[in-house]
Design a protein around this motif. Structure first.
Motif, PDB file in Angstrom:
ATOM      1  N   VAL B  69       0.827  -1.205   0.000  1.00 14.49           N
ATOM      2  CA  VAL B  69       0.000   0.000   0.000  1.00 14.49           C
ATOM      3  C   VAL B  69       0.861   1.255   0.000  1.00 14.49           C
ATOM      4  CG1 VAL B  69      -1.674   1.314   1.348  1.00 14.49           C
ATOM      5  CG2 VAL B  69      -1.923  -1.160   1.105  1.00 14.49           C
ATOM      6  N   GLY B  70       2.024   1.165   0.638  1.00 14.84           N
ATOM      7  CA  GLY B  70       2.869   2.340   0.721  1.00 14.84           C
ATOM      8  C   GLY B  70       3.627   2.657  -0.548  1.00 14.84           C
ATOM      9  N   GLY B  71       3.510   1.852  -1.588  1.00 10.46           N
ATOM     10  CA  GLY B  71       4.218   2.124  -2.826  1.00 10.46           C
ATOM     11  C   GLY B  71       3.709   3.387  -3.494  1.00 10.46           C
ATOM     12  N   THR B  72       4.592   4.066  -4.206  1.00  8.36           N
ATOM     13  CA  THR B  72       4.185   5.341  -4.792  1.00  8.36           C
ATOM     14  C   THR B  72       3.095   5.156  -5.837  1.00  8.36           C
ATOM     15  OG1 THR B  72       5.933   5.231  -6.460  1.00  8.36           O
ATOM     16  CG2 THR B  72       6.441   6.364  -4.382  1.00  8.36           C
ATOM     17  N   ALA B  73       3.130   4.071  -6.600  1.00  7.17           N
ATOM     18  CA  ALA B  73       2.113   3.877  -7.632  1.00  7.17           C
ATOM     19  C   ALA B  73       0.734   3.716  -7.013  1.00  7.17           C
ATOM     20  CB  ALA B  73       2.462   2.657  -8.481  1.00  7.17           C
ATOM     21  N   LEU B  74       0.651   2.986  -5.925  1.00  7.70           N
ATOM     22  CA  LEU B  74      -0.645   2.788  -5.286  1.00  7.70           C
ATOM     23  C   LEU B  74      -1.124   4.071  -4.612  1.00  7.70           C
ATOM     24  CD1 LEU B  74      -2.589   0.486  -5.135  1.00  7.70           C
ATOM     25  CD2 LEU B  74      -1.688  -0.092  -2.886  1.00  7.70           C
ATOM     26  N   ARG B  75      -0.201   4.801  -4.041  1.00  7.91           N
ATOM     27  CA  ARG B  75      -0.587   6.088  -3.452  1.00  7.91           C
ATOM     28  C   ARG B  75      -1.132   7.019  -4.529  1.00  7.91           C
ATOM     29  NH1 ARG B  75       4.029   5.519   0.020  1.00  7.91           N
ATOM     30  NH2 ARG B  75       5.379   6.678  -1.374  1.00  7.91           N
ATOM     31  N   ALA B  76      -0.507   7.005  -5.679  1.00 12.31           N
ATOM     32  CA  ALA B  76      -0.977   7.860  -6.763  1.00 12.31           C
ATOM     33  C   ALA B  76      -2.380   7.443  -7.209  1.00 12.31           C
ATOM     34  CB  ALA B  76      -0.010   7.798  -7.934  1.00 12.31           C
ATOM     35  N   ARG B  77      -2.597   6.140  -7.327  1.00 11.40           N
ATOM     36  CA  ARG B  77      -3.930   5.691  -7.711  1.00 11.40           C
ATOM     37  C   ARG B  77      -4.960   6.077  -6.652  1.00 11.40           C
ATOM     38  NH1 ARG B  77      -6.120  -0.391  -9.351  1.00 11.40           N
ATOM     39  NH2 ARG B  77      -8.307   0.227  -9.501  1.00 11.40           N
ATOM     40  N   LEU B  78      -4.554   5.958  -5.387  1.00 11.14           N
ATOM     41  CA  LEU B  78      -5.457   6.336  -4.313  1.00 11.14           C
ATOM     42  C   LEU B  78      -5.847   7.805  -4.427  1.00 11.14           C
ATOM     43  CD1 LEU B  78      -6.916   5.756  -1.688  1.00 11.14           C
ATOM     44  CD2 LEU B  78      -4.746   6.036  -0.471  1.00 11.14           C
ATOM     45  N   LEU B  79      -4.890   8.653  -4.740  1.00  9.38           N
ATOM     46  CA  LEU B  79      -5.199  10.072  -4.909  1.00  9.38           C
ATOM     47  C   LEU B  79      -6.187  10.286  -6.056  1.00  9.38           C
ATOM     48  CD1 LEU B  79      -1.776  11.906  -4.420  1.00  9.38           C
ATOM     49  CD2 LEU B  79      -3.800  12.054  -2.963  1.00  9.38           C
ATOM     50  N   ASP B  80      -5.911   9.657  -7.185  1.00  6.48           N
ATOM     51  CA  ASP B  80      -6.794   9.847  -8.339  1.00  6.48           C
ATOM     52  C   ASP B  80      -8.205   9.347  -8.049  1.00  6.48           C
ATOM     53  OD1 ASP B  80      -4.927  11.081  -9.963  1.00  6.48           O
ATOM     54  OD2 ASP B  80      -4.230   9.208 -10.853  1.00  6.48           O
ATOM     55  N   GLU B  81      -8.301   8.176  -7.436  1.00  7.15           N
ATOM     56  CA  GLU B  81      -9.629   7.622  -7.139  1.00  7.15           C
ATOM     57  C   GLU B  81     -10.346   8.480  -6.090  1.00  7.15           C
ATOM     58  OE1 GLU B  81     -11.015   5.104  -8.605  1.00  7.15           O
ATOM     59  OE2 GLU B  81      -9.406   3.978  -9.585  1.00  7.15           O
ATOM     60  N   ALA B  82      -9.589   8.985  -5.127  1.00  7.21           N
ATOM     61  CA  ALA B  82     -10.184   9.845  -4.109  1.00  7.21           C
ATOM     62  C   ALA B  82     -10.681  11.150  -4.726  1.00  7.21           C
ATOM     63  CB  ALA B  82      -9.175  10.133  -3.003  1.00  7.21           C
ATOM     64  N   GLY B  83      -9.917  11.679  -5.663  1.00 15.11           N
ATOM     65  CA  GLY B  83     -10.349  12.900  -6.335  1.00 15.11           C
ATOM     66  C   GLY B  83     -11.636  12.696  -7.114  1.00 15.11           C
ATOM     67  N   LEU B  84     -11.711  11.582  -7.811  1.00 15.57           N
ATOM     68  CA  LEU B  84     -12.933  11.289  -8.556  1.00 15.57           C
ATOM     69  C   LEU B  84     -14.118  11.098  -7.608  1.00 15.57           C
ATOM     70  CD1 LEU B  84     -11.504   8.835 -11.257  1.00 15.57           C
ATOM     71  CD2 LEU B  84     -12.256  11.207 -11.583  1.00 15.57           C
ATOM     72  N   ALA B  85     -13.853  10.486  -6.446  1.00 13.53           N
ATOM     73  CA  ALA B  85     -14.929  10.298  -5.466  1.00 13.53           C
ATOM     74  C   ALA B  85     -15.438  11.644  -4.961  1.00 13.53           C
ATOM     75  CB  ALA B  85     -14.422   9.444  -4.311  1.00 13.53           C
ATOM     76  N   LEU B  86     -14.509  12.558  -4.711  1.00 16.10           N
ATOM     77  CA  LEU B  86     -14.924  13.890  -4.256  1.00 16.10           C
ATOM     78  C   LEU B  86     -15.724  14.610  -5.337  1.00 16.10           C
ATOM     79  CD1 LEU B  86     -11.664  15.001  -2.419  1.00 16.10           C
ATOM     80  CD2 LEU B  86     -13.859  14.456  -1.361  1.00 16.10           C
ATOM     81  N   ASP B  87     -15.257  14.484  -6.576  1.00 12.63           N
ATOM     82  CA  ASP B  87     -16.020  15.078  -7.685  1.00 12.63           C
ATOM     83  C   ASP B  87     -17.434  14.501  -7.712  1.00 12.63           C
ATOM     84  OD1 ASP B  87     -13.849  16.565  -8.446  1.00 12.63           O
ATOM     85  OD2 ASP B  87     -13.269  15.245 -10.090  1.00 12.63           O
TER      86      ASP B  87
END
Lengths: 90, 237
Positions: B69-87
């Motif tokens: 989970v701490g990998g940068t790629a997964l963190r980046a995906r988490l950010l993108d998915e979280a942003g879409l959720a907020l939208d």
């Protein structure tokens, strides 16, 4: 401590700060949705402020060198980005 | 109602949608996440709960290798998915961070309600600083400013002393910023020039600071804290 030394000390902290508490800072580009606006001649090195216009020279390709001072905008940040260190064998 | 009272009521309606930015922070599988949203505290708490569940319950299922989970790629995906959720929840102004990577939309200080006009700009951009370990700023950029257009900032570093290199990438998604920043920080000196084409193709901008050298930036990197707009970067491709 010069700019390179500051880079060598490593990296960043990230904090999301409540912008309303931090207030507005001079020199930050303000967007109106039609493109970047504003100019900044204020740069920070530590607690000091100095006036500096962007010092830009062109290198081969589309990269260009700039002065360290030209990267700064001054004022308080809403967000601070932290770097991830990549372990690379020498 | 007098004319003055009418104007006052109208102004009140125009500002009732704006709130001081509210900060929520939590840890998810060792990843420090923050959400800043200019909304009422109860709305901000609701948004944070959605992001928390995404990070704690959904993101672990994306792991190709358990425990990453701490990998940068997964963190980046988490950010993108979280942003879409907020939208999707109707939040137009927010900033997320996951262990230092940043994704933002809209403004920390919205100036008017969406229904006020056709201009999609509702406030000034988020002000982001790249700082070193001592908290001293290395670069300032302004992110987003237009709701619905995400702007991401990823910073990576490698090496120490005379081999130190710090790179920062601005892109319209956290995953793109992560990928490009990873390529840049791993590149050999002669490869950095070649990567500029990939950056331009992806509508991204980059900064490279190497020990003993002047900073290098691509054409789109904003100087002096000016704004980087993902929408314009894409439009200019």
């Amino acid at each position: 401590m010069n700019f390179t030394q500051r880079v060598l000390t490593g990296v960043a902290s990230v904090s999301l700060a409540a912008a309303g508490v931090l207030g507005l800072g001079a020199g930050w580009g303000i967007s109106n949705g039609h493109g970047p606006q504003g100019e900044s001649s204020e740069a920070r090195i530590g607690a000091a402020s100095l006036s500096s216009g962007p010092s830009v020279s062109t290198t081969a390709g589309a990269w260009r060198t700039v002065s360290a001072e030209s990267l700064l905008g001054g004022g308080a940040a809403d967000i601070t980005a932290r770097s991830h260190h990549r372990a690379v064998a020498a | 109602m007098s004319t003055a009272e009418g104007i006052g009521a109208e102004q009140s309606q125009r500002t009732e949608h704006t709130h001081a930015p509210h900060l929520e922070a939590f840890d998810a599988h060792g990843v420090r996440m923050t959400l800043t949203v200019p909304a009422a505290p109860d709305e901000a708490a609701t948004a944070a709960e959605v992001i928390r569940r995404l990070a704690l319950e959904t993101a672990p299922r994306w792991e190709r290798v358990p425990g990453t989970v701490g990998g940068t790629a997964l963190r980046a995906r988490l950010l993108d998915e979280a942003g879409l959720a907020l939208d999707g929840l109707g939040f137009m102004h927010w900033a997320l961070s996951a262990d230092g990577d940043v994704l933002a939309s809209g403004s920390p200080r919205p100036q008017r309600a969406p229904e006020d006009g056709a201009d999609p700009f509702f406030g000034e951009a988020w002000r982001a600083t790249i700082a070193n370990d001592d908290g001293l700023p290395l670069a300032d950029v302004a992110l987003a400013g237009t709701p619905g257009w995400h702007a991401s900032l990823a910073v990576r570093r490698r090496g120490d002393a005379e081999r130190a290199r710090l790179v920062a990438v601005l892109a319209d998604s956290a995953r793109l910023a992560d990928r490009l920043a990873g390529q840049l920080v791993a590149a050999r000196p002669g490869e950095i020039e070649r990567l500029e084409a990939a950056l331009v193709d992806d509508g991204a901008a980059a900064l490279v600071i190497a020990a003993g050298q002047e900073p290098l930036v691509t054409e789109g990197w904003p100087l002096g804290g000016q704004a980087w707009l993902a929408s314009e970067a894409r439009a200019g491709r």
